[in-house]
Structure formats: C-alpha cells, structure tokens
Enzyme design. Structure first.
Site, short mmCIF file in Angstrom:
data_model
loop_
_atom_site.label_atom_id
_atom_site.label_comp_id
_atom_site.label_asym_id
_atom_site.label_seq_id
_atom_site.Cartn_x
_atom_site.Cartn_y
_atom_site.Cartn_z
N GLU A 1 0.83 -1.20 0.00
CA GLU A 1 0.00 0.00 0.00
C GLU A 1 0.87 1.25 0.00
OE1 GLU A 1 -2.60 -0.56 3.34
OE2 GLU A 1 -3.91 -1.91 2.24
N HIS B 1 -6.60 2.10 0.88
CA HIS B 1 -6.84 2.00 2.32
C HIS B 1 -7.37 3.31 2.87
CE1 HIS B 1 -5.44 -0.86 5.73
NE2 HIS B 1 -6.62 -0.31 6.02
#
Length: 353
Positions: A278, A297
């Site tokens: 991420e 996220h």
C-alpha cells in the site's frame, strides 16, 4: 494497597495522522508521553521504548519499519511493556501470541471507523453496478460513447454476501437489507445462526455465499486462517457477472487471481481498498482494469473516524494504566499474567472486570 507513584509512560511513533492518540493522551495528567519518529536516533527511540509501559502502534504494515513491529524481539527489549494498542481495527503489526506469552495486553479500536468503512463499501458496490467511474471517464473524454453502454443494474432484490459480520459487516448488512431491500447472506464461523440473524443476515457457509451472491463483500480480519481465502477457486465459484468488494485487509483476496477473473470476464467488477503493498505500484495488474474501483486503504479515513480512533485509543490506554480491563481486548488469555506484572510495577492489582 495504595497506588504506586511510578510514572506511567507511553510511546508513539508519529505516523502523520491528525488527530491522533498522542494529542488525546497529552490531556492525561499522570501519563508521560514519548512522541518518537521513525527517522529519529535509534538509541534515543529504544531508550524511551525500553522504559515504557504502553505502545500505541499503527495498524498499517507498510507504515511501520520492521524493527518497530511488536514481536518477541521488541518485547524482550521492553521489559516493562504492559499493553500494545493498535490505532485501528487491524493489528497486523502485532504478534499477538508473543504478547500473550509475555503477559502484554493487545487492544484495537474495532468499531471506531466502522461506519466509514461500511459506507465506502456500499458506495463501491453501487458505483460498480451503475458503471459510475466508466461514465465519468467517458463524459470527460473527446471520444464519448453512447449512454446505453453504461446500462447497469438495480441493487433492490439482489443478494449480497458478507464475509465476516462484525462491526463493519453488520453495518453493511443494515444498509443493504432494510436500506436497499436486498437479501443478505453472511459467512462467519464465530457466530451462531441466531447471532447472525440479529445482525441482519442469514448464516451460510462460504460455498453457499459465493454461489448465491451477486455481490461479495469482505470484512474479516487478516490472519493465517484468512490469508488468500478468496483465491482462484473461490472466484470461480462466484456467479458469472458478480462483483467483489474488499475493504478489510490486503492479502485476504489473492490479487493475481482477481486480475485473472476480471480478465476472463467471470467477475463483472471489483472494488479494492486494501492491498498487499500500500499503495500498490502503478504497474499493478489490477490497475489496468476499467471495471475496478481502486482506493488505497482510505475507506476508514474520515474526520469522524479519525476523531473516534484517537479518542478510543487514548481512553483505552489510560484505562489500562489505571488498572482497568479494556473493552476491546484481543488476547484475554494474557490477563492473569498481565495483572501480576502490573502489580509488581505499580504496586496495586488491576480490576478484574
């Protein structure tokens, strides 16, 4: 026995989030707070850490250098550590088994961002079935296509399958069931059929959920049991033309298998908020699909959820250091050893309940 005068000490690495637990903990008069930086001198960091009683740790793996993850090696260097409090619902950065063996409590802020994640999930689901991203891109393009190309589907009357019906999953069930008049199925091995029913869904096994759901939404934790739980076999078992949404944790859905399922057309679209890395690299194969909504996220990031998690985190840590049993305890098996260590350090025994 009267409470000890020992200074209660907490450390936290500044992860750039605002507001944060440190801002809230500074309001506690009897807590000495260390604000640390990952780039700070290691000797200074470890000096503060080794003398502290609680660690407020980020929930996001990619944000935390390996040496500052809470594992057996870190616990060995922090002999007075009594509690580790994760900033969100996830606690991937904590070795729970090692903490339990050491008598260290692990807590999270489960539920603090549940509304935000549930709303993001349903927004993805509806955007996918209405082809909203594709329509937006076409409208901004010089090569617009006929609007009939974007004909979607109604949610009403269709089936959504919720994998894990906890804080987030139960909110998704409530929005989709009474709100959108959908049929809601749920797979959760830790709840009875009656408990699942009380949360707005019908309990089924994973195979049934995959076979009968037009939309499959992932809301379970990331652990050894759930790693790559949704792989090529599970995606193939989904209905042709169905949709997958994952806002739980990267690694639960096999990203390569999902790319293959989208390429074949078996899966009509996907919403992915969580990734193994991420943010994912620009070359990630999933980012090439026009029928995939990609966020990194951000489902739980709202002003409201940030306030909730900072406040809940601080209250939980302060309560533990006052000798109170925390409301979101991940490893209750650590309690007895924790109480013995707590009494040795502070001179009084924590409350049992």
């Amino acid at each position: 026995m009267p409470p000890s005068k020992t200074q209660k000490t907490v450390f936290w690495f500044d992860d750039g989030k605002r507001p944060n637990v440190a801002d809230s903990l500074e309001k506690e008069q009897d807590i000495n707070l260390h604000r640390l930086a990952f780039s700070g001198p290691k000797a200074d960091n470890w000096g503060a850490m080794s003398a502290s009683h609680a660690y407020c740790i980020t929930s996001t793996r990619q944000e935390l250098p390996e040496e500052y993850r809470c594992n057996a090696a870190l616990l060995a260097r922090c002999p007075d550590l009594l509690a580790v409090s994760a900033s969100g619902a996830g606690y991937d950065t904590v070795d729970v088994a090692a903490c339990t063996a050491a008598g260290v409590l692990v807590v999270n802020q489960s539920g603090g961002n549940a509304d935000a994640v549930a709303e993001h999930t349903v927004a993805m689901m509806l955007s996918l079935t209405k082809n909203i991203p594709q329509t937006d891109r076409s409208l901004r393009s010089a090569n617009r296509v006929a609007r009939e190309k974007f004909k979607g589907w109604n949610a009403k009357g269709r089936t959504v399958g919720v994998v894990g019906i906890g804080n987030v999953g139960s909110r998704v069930a409530r929005i989709c069931g009474p709100g959108l008049q959908m049929r809601v199925l749920a797979c959760d091995p830790y709840l009875t059929a009656e408990q699942v029913q009380a949360r707005g869904a019908t309990k089924v096994d994973l195979a049934t959920l995959l076979a009968e759901s037009r939309f499959v939404s992932i809301h379970c934790p990331y652990n050894d049991e759930n790693r790559n739980m949704i792989g090529a076999r599970e995606l193939a078992a989904m209905q042709p033309g169905s949709f997958l949404i994952t806002t739980a944790r990267g690694g639960i859905v096999d990203e390569g298998a999902l790319a293959d399922a989208l390429k074949s057309g078996h899966i009509a679209g996907a919403g992915v908020d969580v990734w193994i890395d991420e943010p994912p690299p620009l070359t990630h194969p999933l980012l090439a699909f026009d029928n995939l909504i990609a966020t990194y996220h951000t489902a739980g990031i709202t002003h409201d959820s940030r306030n909730n998690m900072a406040d809940w985190n601080a209250r939980q840590v302060a309560g533990i250091l006052r000798g109170e049993r925390p409301p979101r305890l991940i490893n209750p098996d650590a309690w007895e050893r924790f109480t013995q260590r707590f009494e040795k350090i502070f001179g009084f025994r924590p409350k049992a309940g």
